[in-house]
Design an enzyme around this catalytic site. Structure first.
Site, mmCIF file in Angstrom:
data_model
loop_
_atom_site.group_PDB
_atom_site.id
_atom_site.type_symbol
_atom_site.label_atom_id
_atom_site.label_comp_id
_atom_site.label_asym_id
_atom_site.label_seq_id
_atom_site.Cartn_x
_atom_site.Cartn_y
_atom_site.Cartn_z
ATOM 1 N N HIS A 110 45.228 38.285 35.933
ATOM 2 C CA HIS A 110 45.142 39.471 35.081
ATOM 3 C C HIS A 110 46.358 40.377 35.264
ATOM 4 O O HIS A 110 46.994 40.408 36.314
ATOM 5 C CB HIS A 110 43.812 40.224 35.259
ATOM 6 C CG HIS A 110 43.662 41.023 36.507
ATOM 7 N ND1 HIS A 110 42.438 41.345 37.041
ATOM 8 C CD2 HIS A 110 44.573 41.581 37.353
ATOM 9 C CE1 HIS A 110 42.622 42.064 38.130
ATOM 10 N NE2 HIS A 110 43.895 42.228 38.346
ATOM 11 N N GLU A 119 41.520 40.577 31.478
ATOM 12 C CA GLU A 119 40.936 39.468 32.222
ATOM 13 C C GLU A 119 41.069 38.136 31.473
ATOM 14 O O GLU A 119 41.312 38.128 30.258
ATOM 15 C CB GLU A 119 39.450 39.768 32.481
ATOM 16 C CG GLU A 119 39.219 41.006 33.371
ATOM 17 C CD GLU A 119 39.478 40.754 34.857
ATOM 18 O OE1 GLU A 119 40.402 39.993 35.201
ATOM 19 O OE2 GLU A 119 38.749 41.352 35.682
ATOM 20 N N ASN A 149 43.456 36.160 39.529
ATOM 21 C CA ASN A 149 43.033 35.350 38.380
ATOM 22 C C ASN A 149 44.022 35.452 37.220
ATOM 23 O O ASN A 149 43.741 35.023 36.113
ATOM 24 C CB ASN A 149 41.630 35.773 37.916
ATOM 25 C CG ASN A 149 41.596 37.213 37.405
ATOM 26 O OD1 ASN A 149 42.611 37.917 37.439
ATOM 27 N ND2 ASN A 149 40.445 37.652 36.918
ATOM 28 N N ASP A 179 45.236 51.337 33.780
ATOM 29 C CA ASP A 179 43.785 51.142 33.737
ATOM 30 C C ASP A 179 43.036 52.157 34.588
ATOM 31 O O ASP A 179 43.637 52.906 35.359
ATOM 32 C CB ASP A 179 43.424 49.705 34.147
ATOM 33 C CG ASP A 179 44.205 49.225 35.375
ATOM 34 O OD1 ASP A 179 44.705 50.066 36.138
ATOM 35 O OD2 ASP A 179 44.313 48.011 35.560
#
Ligand code: PGA
Length: 254
Positions: A136, A141, A134, A65
């Site tokens: 990811h 996401e 979270n 990313d």
């Protein structure tokens, strides 16, 4: 098959991860992470290279990313991170390293080109992943469609808060990023997931239960044919460790 390995601390996690990664260097294709967790892993790979025990000349790499709108040379960009921690300190062939272009004028086109490069390299051999609090992986996401390849994503508030520490006080954390999608990640021939940090506990438990849920992107890895989960045990509470190993016996203690 999923293999769980419990490393005593970050350094032994790094040693274990490096030994798995170096198996891929002879012509392999790696998908690579950024963040705090992989820093000791890259340091370990650098040491192995400096000792003449490994060469990265023949490896092809793709990064997971990059932020949208952060120039490559900026301190916070993942281009810069990779230069500092890996590309600039080992013997990679720069024609074979790839990081998504968060400054591309046409982001969609750039994503399609990234996918085409992955495809022409023969797909990913080993995907090395960190884990977000979270759940990811890459910047995929919670709630996102798992059928995606490389795409632009809106970063969640939780991710932006977690990454606040890397940006100057008054600078805004980017709202968008480019990430390789879950579809590409799960199509990798092998996956190495590195987990360090108490804030990852809930995501780790979700993965260990193996029930796929779009709200926890890491659960997309459950059921992968070759998944190695390496956990820094020093960052996990004893209760969580016992809970996971009671359901999934540890295959290796380090
Ligand atoms: P960290 O990030 O290694 O900095 O905790 C992991 C991630 O968000 O993927």
């Amino acid at each position: 098959m999923t293999t769980w390995q419990w490393a005593d601390d970050r350094e032994s996690m790094a040693a274990l991860a490096a030994s798995i990664i170096t198996r891929e260097v002879n012509g392999g294709v790696l998908l690579l992470p950024t963040g705090a967790t992989p820093v000791p892993v890259y340091r370990r790979l650098q040491e192995l290279y400096e000792r003449g025990e490994v060469s990265f000349r023949d490896v092809t790499t793709f990064n997971l990313d990059e932020y949208v709108g952060v120039p490559e040379e900026a301190q916070q960009s993942y281009h810069r991170y990779m230069e500092e921690h890996f590309f600039g300190v080992v013997d990679v062939d720069r024609r074979r390293v790839h990081v998504p272009h968060g400054m591309a004028r046409d982001l969609e086109k750039s994503c399609r080109e990234y996918d085409a490069s992955i495809e022409s390299a023969g797909g990913i051999g080993l995907a090395v992943l960190g884990l977000g609090q979270n759940g990811h992986v890459g910047f995929n996401e919670p709630g996102e469609d798992w059928e995606q390849k490389t795409h632009v994503v809106s970063l969640s508030e939780s991710t932006r808060r977690a990454n606040r520490q890397y940006f100057p006080k008054h600078a805004e954390v980017p709202k968008r990023a480019i990430t390789v999608g879950i579809q590409t990640i799960v199509a990798s021939r092998a996956i190495l997931l590195l987990v360090s940090g108490a804030e990852k506990t809930e995501a780790l438990l979700r993965l260990s239960r193996g029930i796929p849920s779009r709200e926890w992107p890491v659960t997309s890895l459950a059921g992968h044919g070759r998944l190695d989960v390496v956990v820094d045990r020093s960052s996990v509470s004893e209760d969580v460790y016992r809970d996971i190993v009671s359901r999934i016996p540890a295959t290796l203690e380090r």
